[in-house]
Design an enzyme around this catalytic site. Structure first.
Site, PDB file in Angstrom:
ATOM      1  N   GLY A 134     -15.140  -3.610 -16.853  1.00 40.39           N
ATOM      2  CA  GLY A 134     -15.164  -4.227 -15.534  1.00 40.39           C
ATOM      3  C   GLY A 134     -16.418  -3.847 -14.783  1.00 40.39           C
ATOM      4  N   ASN A 148     -14.043   3.373   2.017  1.00 40.94           N
ATOM      5  CA  ASN A 148     -12.571   3.321   2.076  1.00 40.94           C
ATOM      6  C   ASN A 148     -12.017   4.219   3.173  1.00 40.94           C
ATOM      7  OD1 ASN A 148     -12.805   5.882   1.017  1.00 40.94           O
ATOM      8  ND2 ASN A 148     -11.229   5.600  -0.537  1.00 40.94           N
ATOM      9  N   GLY A 167     -16.106  -4.100  -7.685  1.00 39.85           N
ATOM     10  CA  GLY A 167     -16.209  -3.062  -6.667  1.00 39.85           C
ATOM     11  C   GLY A 167     -15.664  -1.715  -7.131  1.00 39.85           C
ATOM     12  N   LEU A 225      -7.537   2.665 -13.960  1.00 43.62           N
ATOM     13  CA  LEU A 225      -7.565   2.872 -12.503  1.00 43.62           C
ATOM     14  C   LEU A 225      -6.340   2.259 -11.826  1.00 43.62           C
ATOM     15  CD1 LEU A 225     -11.258   2.223 -11.362  1.00 43.62           C
ATOM     16  CD2 LEU A 225     -10.251   4.312 -12.251  1.00 43.62           C
ATOM     17  N   LYS A 229     -13.623  -3.379   1.657  1.00 44.80           N
ATOM     18  CA  LYS A 229     -14.426  -2.162   1.504  1.00 44.80           C
ATOM     19  C   LYS A 229     -15.933  -2.399   1.731  1.00 44.80           C
ATOM     20  CE  LYS A 229     -11.244   0.234  -1.562  1.00 44.80           C
ATOM     21  NZ  LYS A 229     -11.078   0.985  -2.811  1.00 44.80           N
ATOM     22  N   SER A 244       0.833  -1.208   0.000  1.00 46.55           N
ATOM     23  CA  SER A 244       0.000   0.000   0.000  1.00 46.55           C
ATOM     24  C   SER A 244       0.869   1.262   0.000  1.00 46.55           C
ATOM     25  CB  SER A 244      -0.902   0.016   1.238  1.00 46.55           C
ATOM     26  OG  SER A 244      -1.524   1.277   1.327  1.00 46.55           O
ATOM     27  N   THR A 270      -8.860  -0.914   2.365  1.00 42.47           N
ATOM     28  CA  THR A 270      -8.655  -1.319   0.977  1.00 42.47           C
ATOM     29  C   THR A 270      -9.082  -2.775   0.789  1.00 42.47           C
ATOM     30  OG1 THR A 270      -7.074  -1.237  -0.854  1.00 42.47           O
ATOM     31  CG2 THR A 270      -6.172  -1.853   1.294  1.00 42.47           C
ATOM     32  N   ARG A 299     -16.400  -9.111 -18.622  1.00 40.92           N
ATOM     33  CA  ARG A 299     -16.184 -10.506 -19.057  1.00 40.92           C
ATOM     34  C   ARG A 299     -17.394 -11.360 -18.685  1.00 40.92           C
ATOM     35  NH1 ARG A 299     -11.134 -13.258 -16.196  1.00 40.92           N
ATOM     36  NH2 ARG A 299     -12.444 -12.749 -14.402  1.00 40.92           N
TER      37      ARG A 299
HETATM   38  P1  ATR Z   1     -12.329  -4.669  -7.814  1.00 43.90           P
HETATM   39  O1  ATR Z   1     -12.857  -4.439  -6.438  1.00 43.90           O
HETATM   40  O2  ATR Z   1     -10.880  -4.255  -8.004  1.00 43.90           O
HETATM   41  O3  ATR Z   1     -13.206  -4.089  -8.874  1.00 43.90           O
HETATM   42  P2  ATR Z   1     -13.449  -7.232  -8.308  1.00 43.90           P
HETATM   43  O4  ATR Z   1     -14.692  -6.815  -7.632  1.00 43.90           O
HETATM   44  O5  ATR Z   1     -12.885  -8.602  -8.054  1.00 43.90           O
HETATM   45  O6  ATR Z   1     -12.254  -6.245  -7.984  1.00 43.90           O
HETATM   46  O7  ATR Z   1     -13.667  -7.023  -9.883  1.00 43.90           O
HETATM   47  C1  ATR Z   1     -12.675  -7.284 -10.810  1.00 43.90           C
HETATM   48  C2  ATR Z   1     -13.204  -6.958 -12.192  1.00 43.90           C
HETATM   49  O8  ATR Z   1     -12.170  -7.182 -13.147  1.00 43.90           O
HETATM   50  C3  ATR Z   1     -14.385  -7.807 -12.617  1.00 43.90           C
HETATM   51  O9  ATR Z   1     -15.228  -7.046 -13.419  1.00 43.90           O
HETATM   52  C4  ATR Z   1     -13.694  -8.918 -13.425  1.00 43.90           C
HETATM   53  O10 ATR Z   1     -14.510  -9.542 -14.388  1.00 43.90           O
HETATM   54  P3  ATR Z   1     -15.456 -10.774 -13.989  1.00 43.90           P
HETATM   55  O11 ATR Z   1     -16.685 -10.169 -13.372  1.00 43.90           O
HETATM   56  O12 ATR Z   1     -15.727 -11.467 -15.265  1.00 43.90           O
HETATM   57  O13 ATR Z   1     -14.677 -11.607 -13.015  1.00 43.90           O
HETATM   58  C5  ATR Z   1     -12.647  -8.105 -14.121  1.00 43.90           C
HETATM   59  N1  ATR Z   1     -11.534  -8.954 -14.605  1.00 43.90           N
HETATM   60  C6  ATR Z   1     -10.607  -9.569 -13.868  1.00 43.90           C
HETATM   61  N2  ATR Z   1      -9.760 -10.259 -14.654  1.00 43.90           N
HETATM   62  C7  ATR Z   1     -10.176 -10.059 -15.935  1.00 43.90           C
HETATM   63  C8  ATR Z   1      -9.708 -10.486 -17.217  1.00 43.90           C
HETATM   64  N3  ATR Z   1      -8.636 -11.249 -17.359  1.00 43.90           N
HETATM   65  N4  ATR Z   1     -10.391 -10.057 -18.312  1.00 43.90           N
HETATM   66  C9  ATR Z   1     -11.464  -9.266 -18.190  1.00 43.90           C
HETATM   67  N5  ATR Z   1     -11.952  -8.843 -17.012  1.00 43.90           N
HETATM   68  C10 ATR Z   1     -11.314  -9.217 -15.905  1.00 43.90           C
END
Ligand code: ATR
Length: 271
Positions: free
Chosen positions: A128, A89, A131, A217, A68, A17, A64, A153
């Site tokens: 994406g 946060n 969160g 981000l 959260k 962090s 973090t 995805r």
């Molecule tokens: P955060 O809190 O950082 O947003 P999260 O809630 O685990 O973490 O969400 C991660 C995001 O990245 C999700 O939208 C995930 O897609 P899925 O819902 O299909 O899991 C996306 N993500 C992670 N790895 C990915 C990849 N290789 N290709 C596309 N999307 C990805």
């Protein structure tokens, strides 16, 4: 002996962090003395750990991943941003009441404003639906964009996210990552965690046109894998999330210390 205000960021893992460094720089520049630690807290020990830290006199805690949402459930009183994003946060205690805020979205907007990126009437795409996406959408909506389109995805997760912003449905849209976009975005925000895991993202083939603005981000010393891809397509206008990180920290700092810190910190100072 002077009593310093104590702060910490909690999460798991927490070793990398940058928050202790950022808050220490803020305090040093303002000439105030604080302590700011990084403390590992496992999700299953969230409530007991946070209660203990406040009992030990911590004046504020940043929260973090992956805590959260737990912090959101834990706080007694939530700010509007926190309520809308289902995320916290920033925690602090006043008169025995735990307050929670989510400064991520406002941190992003401040960074975009500093970079002279205006969102009004813009066609925004968010990659994406986790969160991080949820945390920034309320702030993006407040800037009155033309529309926010979410691609993920796992399509069903994008649908769920859209449902949680039901009242703004007329401003929001979903798309499939495996199909052509068939509209032209002005701004793309990558909120996926693919880069951290060194994975590629499947994207609509017509997503990345030359004259768009891209914000990732995530951040790293070099360009992130997503920004490498963006660059390889000839896009020149892009930034990573280090500015957002600094601004979300500044908003927490202001709440806790009632002073506005100087946010002009270079990436080299941090990474
Ligand atoms: P955060 O809190 O950082 O947003 P999260 O809630 O685990 O973490 O969400 C991660 C995001 O990245 C999700 O939208 C995930 O897609 P899925 O819902 O299909 O899991 C996306 N993500 C992670 N790895 C990915 C990849 N290789 N290709 C596309 N999307 C990805």
């Amino acid at each position: 002996m002077p009593v310093f205000k104590k702060f910490a960021v909690i999460g798991s893992p927490i070793d990398h962090s940058l928050s202790p460094k950022i808050h220490s720089i803020f305090a040093r520049k303002l000439g105030i003395e604080i302590t700011y630690e990084a403390i590992e807290v496992e999700p299953m020990h969230f409530d007991s750990s946070v209660n203990r830290l406040f009992d030990e006199g911590y004046a504020g805690l940043n929260v973090t991943l992956p805590l959260k949402e737990l912090a959101f459930n834990f706080a007694d009183v939530l700010t509007e941003d926190s309520n809308l994003s289902g995320s916290v946060n920033t925690l602090w205690k006043e008169d025995g009441i735990i307050h929670g805020d989510s400064t991520d979205g406002r941190g992003l907007i401040r960074d975009l404003q500093e970079k002279k990126i205006n969102l009004k009437n813009k066609e925004i795409v968010i990659l994406g639906a986790g969160g991080s996406a949820k945390a920034i959408i309320p702030s993006l909506l407040r800037e009155d964009p033309k529309r926010i389109s979410i691609g993920n995805r796992t399509f069903s997760k994008a649908e769920e996210l859209l449902e949680s912003f039901f009242s703004s449905k007329n401003k929001m849209n979903l798309f499939e990552m495996s199909e052509n976009l068939n509209f032209k975005p002005d701004i793309i925000v990558n909120s996926t965690s693919a880069g951290i895991k060194n994975e590629n993202i499947e994207l609509p083939r017509d997503l990345l046109s030359k004259d768009i603005y891209v914000y990732d981000l995530s951040y790293s010393q070099e360009d992130t894998p997503f920004l490498e891809l963006v660059k390889s397509r000839g896009i020149e206008n892009y930034h990573d999330g280090i500015g957002m990180l600094i601004h979300q920290a500044a908003l927490s700092f202001k709440t806790w210390n009632n002073q506005v810190p100087d946010t002009s910190i270079s990436k080299v100072e941090l990474l």
